[in-house]
Scaffold this motif. Structure first.
Motif, short mmCIF file in Angstrom:
data_model
loop_
_atom_site.label_atom_id
_atom_site.label_comp_id
_atom_site.label_asym_id
_atom_site.label_seq_id
_atom_site.Cartn_x
_atom_site.Cartn_y
_atom_site.Cartn_z
N HIS A 38 46.85 33.37 33.59
CA HIS A 38 47.09 33.41 35.03
C HIS A 38 48.43 34.08 35.31
N ASN A 39 48.46 35.00 36.23
CA ASN A 39 49.73 35.57 36.68
C ASN A 39 50.21 34.74 37.88
N ARG A 46 50.88 43.83 32.82
CA ARG A 46 49.84 44.20 31.86
C ARG A 46 50.14 43.57 30.52
N PRO A 74 44.50 43.60 29.73
CA PRO A 74 44.29 43.22 31.13
C PRO A 74 45.54 43.42 32.00
N LEU A 76 47.10 42.18 35.50
CA LEU A 76 46.97 41.04 36.39
C LEU A 76 47.94 41.15 37.57
N GLU A 80 46.06 36.61 40.06
CA GLU A 80 44.84 36.94 39.31
C GLU A 80 44.87 36.27 37.93
N ALA A 81 43.67 36.18 37.34
CA ALA A 81 43.53 35.60 36.01
C ALA A 81 42.57 36.45 35.19
N PHE A 82 42.71 36.34 33.88
CA PHE A 82 41.82 37.02 32.93
C PHE A 82 41.41 35.98 31.89
#
Length: 127
Positions: A38-39, A46, A74, A76, A80-82
């Protein structure tokens, strides 16, 4: 000028023992782990690379370093989340993992996002 709150990455981990891929009689214990990055900061960032330390119950350490995660780097934005799933194999029923992701923010700041230690354990091995 950036500050620490500009670059805040939070990492959640869920683990799973893969009995169908493991062979306890052959000292092969396979685990999957799902990571959500999570950012929580104010800057987009990145993920450039990863560094893992994987330790089994006998104290043997494997270090894994490389670009990206699951073939991706990814990017972010704030909020945002990855999520991705990967795996590892141990020669003992219990072990742990920890590490960091090397990140770069849009403002050019390079920083490490810490992955706190987490336990890998086959069922009924820990009390």
């Amino acid at each position: 000028m950036s500050n620490e709150t500009d670059h805040t990455i939070e990492i959640d981990v869920k683990t799973e023992y893969l009995a169908s891929e493991s062979d306890p009689a052959g000292n092969r214990y396979v685990f999957a782990y799902t990571i959500t990055i999570h950012n929580r900061g104010a800057q987009p960032a990145r993920l450039l690379s990863r560094h893992w330390k994987i330790t089994d119950a006998d104290g043997a350490v494997q270090e894994v370093k490389g670009p990206g995660v699951v073939g991706e780097h990814p990017y972010l934005r704030p909020g945002e989340a990855f999520r991705y799933t990967s795996g590892t194999q141990l020669s003992t029923a219990v072990g742990s993992m920890q590490g960091s992701y090397q990140m770069v923010a849009d403002d050019g700041t390079h920083f490490d996002a810490e992955i706190k230690p987490f336990v890998l354990a086959a069922p009924r091995t820990l009390h």
